[in-house]
Enzyme design. Structure first.
Site, PDB file in Angstrom:
ATOM      1  N   GLY A   1    -101.427 -64.061 -11.953  1.00 16.36           N
ATOM      2  CA  GLY A   1    -100.022 -64.311 -11.633  1.00 16.36           C
ATOM      3  C   GLY A   1     -99.744 -64.202 -10.148  1.00 16.36           C
TER       4      GLY A   1
ATOM      5  N   ARG B   1    -108.029 -72.393 -10.502  1.00 16.73           N
ATOM      6  CA  ARG B   1    -108.508 -72.326 -11.894  1.00 16.73           C
ATOM      7  C   ARG B   1    -109.663 -73.301 -12.142  1.00 16.73           C
ATOM      8  NH1 ARG B   1    -102.845 -71.226 -15.086  1.00 16.73           N
ATOM      9  NH2 ARG B   1    -103.177 -68.984 -15.207  1.00 16.73           N
TER      10      ARG B   1
END
Ligand code: AMP
Length: 398
Positions: free
Chosen positions: A353, A36
């Protein structure tokens, strides 16, 4: 309506607030997956190259009690970011107050500062997660404009995304733009043939996605734990495989509605115990013993899926095809990665996910057109739902 993009703003010398999603896994103070952070670098670099004074906000985990603060500080994240940028990142261990305000006022052009975990504000009456209007206004008052690049949080209406956006000029960052372009593009205007691959543990998590994609996709390939509810709904004995008995009617009605668009597995890998080194065998759905459970799709299913995917122009994949956490049952998921990596003419999109984690862990980070950074957000988006964080970004002026 098109959304305003970061490049539409004149950020030079301005105090630019930027919401990123740095909700990364941390163990013993060490970041175990910095995907991220990496994905947010283009936005951060652009703003710094434009000589903005960059003030970063992010949440990290869920802060429920005072003692959580020790583990959930963003300090290690600020250090990791500094490593990536090869540049100092001023970390302020506060979410409001004089120290934060003074440090922001002392910033020079091209410098970067990170505010402490926005969810520290949740200890005082869920101010961040409850989108307290005063908090959004206060944070907005710390800067001149706002860039929202936190797609992973866009399905939530929090003070640090929606709250700030309500009070100040707001544009999307590069990552948000990418997610919009690829996931939004697949849902709104896909190039056909458009094939969706859905897996993961449960049907119930993905009902809305299946319903929406039935309207848009040419085929939906189903694997993972959710396949067993479908197979049981059409009369197969599935042994001790994961199943949602209260969703059998729904699964059957989705199959009826799909008129052949849903492609189910034809074979599977079964075992008697849910563990990494359990003995296993490949079999068909007609031959599952009462004490066996399916933990992966079988080789004939992979061949079938490969055939279905041939010639695809858009592919969206969400949910692993087996229990990929156990090497022995990771083959189906890995094979899908390989097949998608070899589809030269397709736009290939991995929902966030577990499927994103699996694709990266198996070494396919560079092989997809786009790997989403948002699990919950991408599921909501694939369902065709409005994402409040996205909605709150200003519309582009025409
Ligand atoms: P989801 O979060 O819904 O995408 O589900 C991901 C989880 O589904 C992973 O942890 C997988 O281990 C699990 N999963 C996939 N296939 C199976 C299966 N056949 N039986 C049990 N769990 C599964």
């Amino acid at each position: 309506m098109k959304k305003k993009m970061m490049e539409d703003l004149d950020v030079r010398g301005k105090k630019v607030l930027c919401r990123v999603d740095f909700n990364v896994p941390i163990q013993d103070g060490k970041i175990t997956d910095d995907n991220r952070i990496i994905q947010a670098l283009p936005t951060i670099r652009y703003l710094l190259e434009q000589n903005a004074r960059l003030i970063l906000f992010s949440h990290l985990g869920r802060v429920k009690k005072e003692a959580d603060k020790k583990e959930l500080t963003l300090k290690p994240v600020a250090e990791k970011l500094a490593e990536h940028l090869k540049k100092d990142v001023t970390f302020v261990p506060k979410t409001r107050g004089e120290e934060l305000e003074n440090k922001i006022n002392a910033m020079k052009d091209g410098e970067v500062l990170m505010v402490e975990n926005t969810r520290f504000e949740d200890l005082d009456g869920k101010k961040e997660s409850g989108n307290d209007p005063e908090l959004g206004k206060y944070w907005a008052g710390l800067g001149d404009m706002f860039v929202n690049d936190a797609f992973g949080t866009a399905h939530r209406s929090h003070a640090s995304n929606v709250g700030i956006a309500k009070n100040i000029e707001t544009a999307a960052g590069y990552l948000m733009e990418r997610e919009l372009r690829y996931i939004g593009g697949a849902v709104d205007n896909p190039t056909h043939p458009f094939i969706a691959i859905l897996g993961g543990a449960k049907v119930s998590d993905k009902i809305g996605v299946i319903e929406n994609l039935l309207k848009k996709a040419d085929k939906i390939l189903i694997g993972g734990g959710m396949a067993y509810t479908f197979m049981k709904s059409i009369g197969y004995a599935i042994g001790t495989s994961i199943v949602e008995d209260d969703k059998l009617d729904l699964a059957k009605s989705l199959l009826d509605k799909a008129e052949g668009k849903i492609v189910l597995p034809v074979d599977l890998v079964v075992t008697k115990e849910f563990k990494a080194d359990a003995d296993s065998r490949v079999t068909t759905y007609e031959n599952i013993e009462d004490d066996e459970m399916g933990l992966d799709v079988g080789p004939k299913t992979i061949d079938l899926f490969e055939k279905e995917l041939k010639g695809a122009k858009t592919v969206v994949w969400n949910g692993p095809l087996g229990v990929f956490e156990f090497e022995r049952f990771a083959k189906g998921t890995e094979s899908i990665c390989e097949i998608l990596a070899n589809l030269d003419e397709a736009t290939t999109i991995v929902g966030g996910g577990d499927s994103a984690a699996a694709a990266i862990q198996m070494g396919f980070r560079e092989e997809f057109t786009h790997i989403s950074t948002g699990g919950g957000a991408s599921l909501q988006y694939l369902q065709g739902n409005v994402l409040p964080g996205l909605e709150a970004i200003d519309d582009k002026e025409v």
